[in-house]
Write a protein that holds these residues in place. Structure first.
Motif, PDB file in Angstrom:
ATOM      1  N   SER A 232       0.793  -1.225   0.000  1.00  7.64           N
ATOM      2  CA  SER A 232       0.000   0.000   0.000  1.00  7.64           C
ATOM      3  C   SER A 232       0.834   1.288   0.000  1.00  7.64           C
ATOM      4  O   SER A 232       1.933   1.315  -0.540  1.00  7.64           O
ATOM      5  CB  SER A 232      -0.932  -0.060   1.214  1.00  7.64           C
TER       6      SER A 232
ATOM      7  N   TYR B  27       2.399  -6.584  -4.832  1.00  8.22           N
ATOM      8  CA  TYR B  27       2.181  -5.135  -4.689  1.00  8.22           C
ATOM      9  C   TYR B  27       0.665  -4.976  -4.578  1.00  8.22           C
ATOM     10  O   TYR B  27      -0.070  -5.428  -5.453  1.00  8.22           O
ATOM     11  CB  TYR B  27       2.697  -4.406  -5.931  1.00  8.22           C
ATOM     12  N   SER B  28       0.208  -4.364  -3.495  1.00 10.38           N
ATOM     13  CA  SER B  28      -1.243  -4.362  -3.290  1.00 10.38           C
ATOM     14  C   SER B  28      -1.702  -3.149  -2.500  1.00 10.38           C
ATOM     15  O   SER B  28      -0.921  -2.505  -1.797  1.00 10.38           O
ATOM     16  CB  SER B  28      -1.658  -5.628  -2.541  1.00 10.38           C
ATOM     17  N   VAL B  29      -2.966  -2.858  -2.614  1.00  9.89           N
ATOM     18  CA  VAL B  29      -3.546  -1.720  -1.920  1.00  9.89           C
ATOM     19  C   VAL B  29      -3.915  -2.117  -0.492  1.00  9.89           C
ATOM     20  O   VAL B  29      -4.022  -1.285   0.400  1.00  9.89           O
ATOM     21  CB  VAL B  29      -4.764  -1.185  -2.699  1.00  9.89           C
TER      22      VAL B  29
END
Ligand SMILES: [Zn+2]
Lengths: 286, 320
Positions: B201, B221-223
């Protein structure tokens, strides 16, 4: 007892919660979460959605905000029909968007365009928490970035009113990248001497708080607004302690040096006018 | 002894069996070479089956592997003369981020990255690689220094996220992240970002505004974390495996979404199996990146950076 003392000291610290939810007929009457008084909605609307009894700032939707600030008929909306494509193929996302479009009369969680505030032409973006809790996906990012670019090109100031729970989960990492997109646009605006004013309204959290909301030349907030990066519950779980009641309120941020000021909604237009007049369009000396 | 992940157990077991047979051959007079060869062939096939077809959740497990190489591992393998520099000059020194100057193939660079610990003691000191505002402000201070002296910046991204703490909020976690995004956008030197583990995030993004973004094959890769997404979506954090798929967080997903420039292949079985070997693969991609960016003028650099981010995210027009 302790609570009473607190409440006297901080009128605005209590945020909308379950207690505040109205058990009165919706539409006509409204119960105030700040003072528990029940009054006519009309009375509230006439007062810019500020409680006439306790000054509690109820949310203003995007249209109310624009109407209260801009000269009549001066608003020209940009990117009005831009909508999401559901880039991740997220289950039930389109239905949720459709539902919010119907409910709010908005196509997305932000309205952008330009209009006049007491004679000063400005680009303006107003987020609306009624649409997907004001969350930011590709459309919100794109509309805001476009508005900033337009302000830069036309050499007019950019004012943004934030109200958002943060990044929009249904657009995953694409929504995260909108933080970058908008911030790069702001860098370009600032590099050319453009003026940007950010007014954080309730709530401004997560990825929106950690991008454009914090990047104005002037960062203001409305009384009692919840503003922060991480959610209260996550923090409490992480540090295993109870947080103070006023944690992450506008007043808390002001105390910790994170804001230029907390501005009462009744004073807002005057303050904006002063800043606009001091900077002149585009922030150039003239 | 490397920690074994559940899905790779059959591989590790078979590998152990082969070792045993080899030992037996040495110790006794028995000739087991035929059996060993058969088993080795089977191992090759099994490794292919297991490692070349990792699910998104398997990759999450790899990205979180306790022995996964960290920023400092790669710094020491890829750069020379690294000198760590400390502090944001405002509040303190956040050891969840390491930063300093170094040489890359004899050229000066600034290197910055999130830094996890290798054991509990180091993790406490480094706050599990989850920065406070002072960490991001240290990073920014040294990026500005790099800009002044015209040297490229390399960022390694490896964090679960910015630290969700009381003090972090008081000192302006949001502002620190936001400022880095904006200021990185204006750097007039090449910036290359490489996701080596978890890219969590906004806390990851604050070191992630680069001209090129690369991801190790098994990084994410992530929110929001898969657990967090599952809790929000289905009120059940045990469904994290599903969320890892729905949320599209693997290197290949991000490549497809047009966010990542290159997926850097990993050593079979994960980067932790051979740090030097992995560093070499990163080195190759980094060299290409810096070589390619060198030819851009300052103006071109800024313009292409803007174009890169402006085009992320599809939208359409509502039919009237
Ligand atoms: Zn009231």
């Amino acid at each position: 007892m302790l609570r009473d003392i607190f409440n006297k000291k901080r009128k605005y610290a209590s945020l909308p919660n379950q207690e505040g939810k109205q058990d009165v007929p919706e539409g006509l009457m409204q119960k105030c979460p700040g003072c528990n008084k029940i009054y006519y909605r009309k009375e509230l609307e006439r007062n810019l959605n500020v409680c006439p009894h306790c000054d509690y700032h109820h949310q203003q939707n995007a249209y109310e905000r624009l109407e209260s600030l801009l000269e009549k008929d001066s608003f020209e909306e940009w990117d009005r029909y831009m909508v999401s494509t559901n880039p991740l193929g997220f289950p039930e996302y389109e239905e949720k968007l459709e539902k919010d479009r119907k409910k709010s009369g908005l196509n997305e969680a932000v309205i952008t365009g330009k209009g006049k505030i007491r004679g000063y032409e400005t680009a303006i973006a107003v987020m609306d928490a009624r649409f997907r809790m004001g969350s930011m996906g590709a459309v919100v990012g794109e509309k805001i970035a476009n508005a900033i670019e337009q302000a830069r090109k036309e050499k007019i100031p950019f004012i943004i009113f934030t109200a958002s729970g943060g990044a929009r989960m249904q657009e995953g990492v694409i929504s995260l990248m909108q933080m970058t997109k908008t911030s790069v646009a702001i860098q370009r605006l600032h590099a050319e001497g453009g003026l940007m004013i950010s007014v954080m309204t309730h709530p401004t959290t997560g990825g929106v708080s950690a991008s454009f909301a914090s990047l104005g030349d002037f960062n203001f907030a409305e009384p009692g607004a919840l503003i922060g990066f991480a959610g209260r519950r996550i923090i409490e779980q992480t540090i295993r302690e109870k947080l103070p009641e006023d944690f992450q309120t506008a007043e808390f941020l002001l105390k910790h040096g994170q804001l230029d000021d907390v501005v009462h909604r009744h004073d807002l237009k005057n303050k904006l006018e002063t800043i606009l007049s001091i900077h002149q369009p585009g922030g150039e000396l003239s | 002894m490397k920690q074994v992940l559940d899905f790779e157990k059959p591989v590790i077991e078979l590998r152990g069996k082969i070792e045993e047979l080899k030992k037996l051959t040495q110790e006794s007079e028995m000739d087991l070479s035929e059996e060993i060869e058969t088993l080795e062939q089977r191992l090759e096939k099994l490794e292919e089956d297991v490692y070349d077809r990792l699910t998104p959740w398997n990759r999450v497990q790899m990205a979180r592997h306790p022995e996964r190489p960290t920023t400092l591992d790669y710094i020491h393998s890829i750069f020379t003369d690294f000198m760590e520099l400390h502090g944001d000059r405002l509040y303190g020194d956040d050891e969840a981020i390491v930063a300093g100057i170094a040489k890359y193939k004899n050229q000066p660079v600034t290197v910055i990255g999130h830094q996890r610990g290798k054991d509990t003691k180091e993790n406490l000191r480094r706050n599990f690689g989850m920065p406070h505002p002072e960490g991001y402000r240290k990073a920014l201070r040294l990026m500005k220094q790099a800009d002044k002296f015209n040297r490229p910046i390399v960022c390694f991204i490896d964090t679960k996220g910015a630290y969700p703490g009381k003090a972090a909020e008081e000192r302006g976690q949001s502002e620190a992240i936001a400022r880095n995004l904006m200021e990185m956008a204006g750097l007039t030197v090449p910036v290359v970002c490489i996701v080596i583990g978890e890219g969590g995030s906004g806390g990851a993004l604050a070191l992630g505004v680069g001209d090129h973004i690369h991801m190790l094959e098994n990084s994410t890769y992530s929110v929001i974390s898969p657990e967090g997404a599952a809790a929000l979506l289905w009120k059940d954090s045990n469904l994290a495996q599903n969320a890892a798929e729905t949320m599209k967080i693997t290197s290949y997903d991000l490549k497809e979404l047009g966010i990542v420039d290159k997926v850097i292949p990993e050593i079979r079985g994960g980067a932790h199996r051979d740090i030097k070997g992995q560093a070499k693969k990163i080195d190759q991609v980094l060299q290409e990146s810096l070589e390619g960016l060198k030819s851009l003028s300052k103006e071109e650099l800024l313009e292409t950076r803007w174009e890169k981010y402006k085009k992320i995210g599809d939208y359409t027009t509502l039919p009237l």
